[in-house]
Write a protein that holds these residues in place. Structure first.
Motif, mmCIF file in Angstrom:
data_model
loop_
_atom_site.group_PDB
_atom_site.id
_atom_site.type_symbol
_atom_site.label_atom_id
_atom_site.label_comp_id
_atom_site.label_asym_id
_atom_site.label_seq_id
_atom_site.Cartn_x
_atom_site.Cartn_y
_atom_site.Cartn_z
ATOM 1 N N PRO A 183 -14.766 23.517 -16.273
ATOM 2 C CA PRO A 183 -14.482 23.647 -14.794
ATOM 3 C C PRO A 183 -13.193 24.236 -14.616
ATOM 4 N N GLU A 184 -12.032 23.969 -15.309
ATOM 5 C CA GLU A 184 -10.617 24.476 -15.308
ATOM 6 C C GLU A 184 -9.919 24.046 -14.247
ATOM 7 N N HIS A 185 -10.376 23.389 -13.160
ATOM 8 C CA HIS A 185 -9.580 22.759 -12.064
ATOM 9 C C HIS A 185 -10.357 21.939 -11.414
ATOM 10 N N CYS A 186 -9.880 21.139 -10.331
ATOM 11 C CA CYS A 186 -10.611 20.279 -9.532
ATOM 12 C C CYS A 186 -10.319 20.608 -7.898
ATOM 13 N N ILE A 187 -9.538 21.601 -7.693
ATOM 14 C CA ILE A 187 -9.186 21.775 -6.318
ATOM 15 C C ILE A 187 -9.806 23.394 -5.988
ATOM 16 N N ASN A 188 -10.609 23.214 -4.950
ATOM 17 C CA ASN A 188 -11.584 24.476 -4.524
ATOM 18 C C ASN A 188 -10.580 25.572 -4.465
ATOM 19 N N SER A 189 -9.560 25.293 -3.579
ATOM 20 C CA SER A 189 -8.464 26.481 -3.393
ATOM 21 C C SER A 189 -8.044 27.204 -4.422
ATOM 22 N N VAL A 190 -7.710 26.265 -5.454
ATOM 23 C CA VAL A 190 -7.370 26.888 -6.864
ATOM 24 C C VAL A 190 -8.306 27.519 -7.424
ATOM 25 N N LEU A 191 -9.398 27.126 -7.583
ATOM 26 C CA LEU A 191 -10.658 27.634 -8.225
ATOM 27 C C LEU A 191 -11.058 29.176 -7.570
ATOM 28 N N ASP A 192 -10.881 29.136 -6.380
ATOM 29 C CA ASP A 192 -10.990 30.566 -5.601
ATOM 30 C C ASP A 192 -10.283 31.800 -6.142
ATOM 31 N N TYR A 193 -8.833 31.097 -6.499
ATOM 32 C CA TYR A 193 -7.949 32.237 -7.179
ATOM 33 C C TYR A 193 -8.285 32.568 -8.638
ATOM 34 N N MET A 194 -9.004 31.492 -9.294
ATOM 35 C CA MET A 194 -9.280 31.372 -10.666
ATOM 36 C C MET A 194 -10.710 32.263 -10.857
ATOM 37 N N GLY A 195 -11.341 32.389 -9.616
ATOM 38 C CA GLY A 195 -12.758 33.103 -9.747
ATOM 39 C C GLY A 195 -13.745 32.127 -10.624
ATOM 40 N N LYS A 196 -13.617 30.781 -10.240
ATOM 41 C CA LYS A 196 -14.413 29.806 -10.727
ATOM 42 C C LYS A 196 -15.276 29.051 -9.653
ATOM 43 N N PRO A 197 -16.379 28.650 -9.947
ATOM 44 C CA PRO A 197 -17.099 28.009 -8.993
ATOM 45 C C PRO A 197 -16.384 26.661 -8.395
ATOM 46 N N HIS A 198 -16.628 26.231 -7.394
ATOM 47 C CA HIS A 198 -16.052 24.975 -6.641
ATOM 48 C C HIS A 198 -16.600 23.625 -7.729
ATOM 49 N N ILE A 199 -15.832 22.707 -7.429
ATOM 50 C CA ILE A 199 -15.920 21.473 -8.181
ATOM 51 C C ILE A 199 -17.138 20.794 -8.223
ATOM 52 N N GLU A 200 -17.654 21.076 -6.935
ATOM 53 C CA GLU A 200 -19.015 20.454 -6.570
ATOM 54 C C GLU A 200 -19.981 20.958 -7.495
ATOM 55 N N VAL A 201 -19.831 22.215 -7.975
ATOM 56 C CA VAL A 201 -21.060 22.716 -8.965
ATOM 57 C C VAL A 201 -20.820 22.139 -10.384
ATOM 58 N N TYR A 202 -19.658 22.055 -10.910
ATOM 59 C CA TYR A 202 -19.314 20.950 -11.946
ATOM 60 C C TYR A 202 -19.934 19.550 -11.819
ATOM 61 N N GLU A 203 -19.667 18.986 -10.762
ATOM 62 C CA GLU A 203 -20.165 17.364 -10.598
ATOM 63 C C GLU A 203 -21.679 17.595 -10.466
ATOM 64 N N ARG A 204 -22.234 18.696 -10.019
ATOM 65 C CA ARG A 204 -23.865 18.297 -10.018
ATOM 66 C C ARG A 204 -24.243 18.564 -11.578
#
Length: 313
Positions: free
Chosen positions: A267-288
């Motif tokens: 998941p790489e991170h848990c803050i969605n604004s940071v994940l947007d910069y990283m090019g990763k899906p939002h943490i809700e996807v990992y939680e699902r």
């Protein structure tokens, strides 16, 4: 390059091979359409110039539509030719099945060998490239975003060879690669048009053209080979891609047969604004994904864990 050298072409004159770079006196020596980035002196001292050059590198790093990149270094010009096309399946099979010794270099024997080899000694790489294109990751540069794969029979031949090694205990530790569960191009347009410029296949939202299908990978993992007791998947799994598959067959069989106690995901991170910069899906996807993984384990009476990779800085 080898063919040109065989014809007697001096190495300094080999300028038109994709995937290579050379120093030139003038931009006219480039054999391909090109784009120029800020000079080395500029990117060395100016972070904005560095970021601008890196963005151009990223956008042009495509074997189908990419242009050459030129950068001035004092009185010379560095010419980076466009990337070569990924190896075809027969080419990748040929490279993978060369007569490797499968041992660390003897130069390390006096130092007690290389302990890390035990982690990969009985692992098989089935693919190259990663369509994830995370903004912090180098895989897109050194293996490309376009997926290429070995044939199923090539992977089986390698596993059969592993079973004949004297210290093989019946366990294949991994059938993976940069991302374990990519086994085909993520959409049909890529081989003709290349990867989309400025757009990722999976983040921040999955592309509507994405072909999320694990049937080929699942067929490979189901192969029965004499001498093999168990096959694990220990390379990173792209969990958002798994969730997009309309069939749960791979998810179920992964949990039931191919997890060695813990599964690596990133998941790489848990803050969605940071994940947007990283090019990763939002943490809700990992939680699902986490909830679904837990449900499958409960149904199957298993106690298996997730190992989430996180970047703290």
């Amino acid at each position: 390059i080898a063919q040109a050298l065989k014809r007697g072409v001096p190495v300094g004159e080999i300028r038109n091979v994709k995937g290579t770079a050379f120093a030139a006196k003038d931009p006219s020596e480039c054999a391909f359409p090109f784009v120029e980035v800020d000079s080395f002196e500029s990117v060395q001292s100016d972070k904005t110039a560095y970021a601008r050059a890196n963005r151009i590198e990223y956008d042009e790093h495509d074997p189908v539509r990419g242009r050459a990149i030129l950068q001035r270094h004092d009185h010379r010009v560095l010419v980076v030719n466009p990337p070569a096309m990924p190896l075809t399946t027969p080419e990748l099979d040929r490279v993978a099945e060369l007569p490797y010794l499968r041992l660390p270099h003897p130069m390390y024997d006096d130092q007690g060998g290389v302990p890390a080899i035990q982690e990969v000694r009985f692992s098989v790489t089935h693919n190259r490239g990663c369509a994830g294109a995370c903004s912090f990751c180098a895989i897109a540069f050194h293996q490309g975003r376009m997926i290429s794969c070995r044939s199923e029979e090539s992977v089986v031949r390698e596993v059969e060879e592993l079973t004949r090694l004297p210290d093989f205990k019946g366990y294949i530790h991994d059938v993976g690669g940069p991302t374990a569960n990519f086994r085909h191009p993520t959409c049909k347009k890529q081989l003709k048009c290349g990867m989309c410029r400025g757009r990722n296949c999976l983040a921040p939202e999955p592309c509507p053209n994405l072909d999320a299908d694990h049937s080929d990978y699942l067929h490979l993992l189901r192969r029965c080979i004499p001498g093999v007791k168990k096959v694990f998947v220990r390379s990173g799994i792209r969990f958002d891609y798994m969730l997009l598959d309309k069939s749960d067959a791979f998810f179920r069989e992964l949990v039931q047969y191919h997890v060695s106690g813990q599964l690596k995901v990133a998941p790489e991170h848990c803050i969605n604004s940071v994940l947007d910069y990283m090019g990763k899906p939002h943490i809700e996807v990992y939680e699902r994904f986490q909830r679904k993984y837990s449900q499958f384990n409960q149904k199957m009476g298993k106690q298996q864990f997730l190992v989430p990779y996180l970047m703290s800085s």
